[in-house]
Design a protein around this motif. Structure first.
Motif: not given
Ligand code: ZN
Length: 412
Positions: A72-75, A85-93, A148-163
């Motif tokens: 359910x990650x975004x983008x 890349x995938x984002x988990x949006x935070x409350x404070x954009x 756990x539906x944790x409500x984050x202030x900042x968003x997270x950017x998940x990255x599986x990086x190459x190289x």
């Protein structure tokens, strides 16, 4: 010096960790890791069976993209160099994102039998820990936060990086931090690499890698005898280079890792080559050793004329830079360091600061806050076909990742 026992972490950060661990949703997220260990193992076995040689990470990237979508990650996207890349949006954009990243490539060439299997408590196979453990760390974090539906202030950017490995030369991280549209949106970066939780990489070990190629006219071993032999020239260059004196401090290493050349025992080779790796935390020492390499090759080649007596070509040499990783250090007052220290103190985990070449080299060299840590459990035999991973107490490492990321992002 143990990070967790060094002069007390600032109270505000320690208090924040103490507050976080009392929140019901954070407790639920921490509990998720233990109760879902079988699922984590399945992911790890599955991802490790997908080959991801340097410059061939595509199929593994596609696997990770699908998992990010399911969670359910975004983008969710695979970018132009192959990072996932995938984002988990935070409350404070307006807040910068916390990047959490793991490299998805392995050192193993395409076609290598990865031989992923279980042996007792252990998961075995090439790349199972480095970086199967880190990739699973990304998925575990995203899953636990979602469940756990944790409500984050900042968003997270998940990255599986190459190289990340070898000649990949950190190209995935370079792209994200130097070229991508995300580069100005990222605040602190947490790199997950391997299993071990007894270190925190805060210093980026620099490296330079070279391909040295010596060329000559080649010929028949009997009828052309006397023509310059590139293998001999290369050997003389190695002998000269290996006599270069190196200081004990700052530490510097030099390695001739690969040599190649020649076609048959009765042919004078047309070319010979080697790959050389130089590493140090000191930029100046790397420069000095690079000069020594160039001189050794030039002097060995100069023993032969550029043009042989019979008019055919003589010896020529070429040195190509095939890898360059910047050396850098995290500011000792960086907040990310205070956070990991406070988390380790809370968890009773003793970790020491460490210098290594990791994905964190890139953000650190740009003056950004970054650390590289393991994703829990234990492992061994990295970069060999005998690699193994034991998931016992993986949840401790994942709690450490979770609390660090939560403290950096803030929890509502
Ligand atoms: Zn790794």
């Amino acid at each position: 010096m143990a990070l967790s026992t060094s002069i007390g972490a600032p109270t505000a950060v320690q208090q924040e960790i103490a507050r976080l661990v009392c929140l019901r949703d954070v407790q639920a997220a921490m509990e998720w890791f233990r109760s879902h260990e079988p699922e984590l193992r399945d992911w790890q076995m599955e991802v490790a069976t997908i080959p991801a040689p340097p410059f061939g990470e595509g199929p593994r990237a596609e696997w990770l993209r699908s998992r990010f979508c399911e969670l359910g990650l975004e983008d969710v996207q695979v970018d132009s160099v192959g990072n996932v890349l995938a984002a988990r949006l935070g409350a404070d954009r307006n807040q910068k994102l916390v990047a959490v990243t793991a490299h998805i490539d392995t050192v193993f060439a395409g076609g290598t039998p990865l031989n992923v299997r279980r042996e007792g408590d252990r998961l075995c196979g090439a790349g199972i820990s480095d970086n199967g453990a880190g990739i699973v760390g990304l998925l575990a974090l995203a899953s636990a936060l979602r469940s756990a539906k944790v409500r984050l202030s900042a968003g997270l950017l998940f990255i599986g990086n190459v190289g990340e490995e070898g000649e990949g030369d950190l190209r995935g991280m370079r792209h994200i931090f130097c070229e991508s549209s995300w580069k100005d949106c990222i605040g602190p970066t947490v790199v997950l690499d391997g299993a071990a939780i007894d270190t925190v990489v805060t210093q980026a070990l620099g490296s330079r890698r070279f391909q040295v190629t010596i060329q000559g006219p080649g010929g028949h071993s009997w009828s052309d005898f006397g023509a310059p032999n590139p293998i001999v020239v290369l050997s003389r260059a190695i002998a000269r280079f290996s006599r270069t004196e190196l200081p004990a401090e700052p530490k510097i290493s030099a390695n001739v890792g690969v040599i190649s050349g020649g076609t048959s025992v009765n042919s004078i080779p047309e070319s010979a080559g080697m790959r050389v790796d130089i590493r140090s935390a000191s930029h100046e020492e790397m420069e000095r050793l690079e000069r020594a390499l160039r001189e050794a090759v030039a002097e060995a080649a100069a023993e032969y004329p550029k043009r042989a007596r019979n008019g055919c070509k003589g010896i020529s040499s070429e040195i190509q830079l095939i890898g360059c990783r910047p050396a850098a250090e995290l500011d000792p007052n960086a907040r990310i360091l205070q956070v990991i220290r406070a988390v380790d103190a809370h968890l009773g985990n003793h970790a020491r600061p460490h210098r290594a070449s990791t994905d964190a080299n890139i953000p650190l060299s740009l003056g950004r806050e970054a650390i590289s840590i393991g994703a829990g459990g234990s492992g061994g035999g990295a970069h060999t076909l005998q690699e193994w991973y034991n998931p016992a107490e993986r949840d401790l490492g994942l709690k450490r990742v979770l609390l660090t990321v939560l403290a950096l992002a803030g929890v509502k």
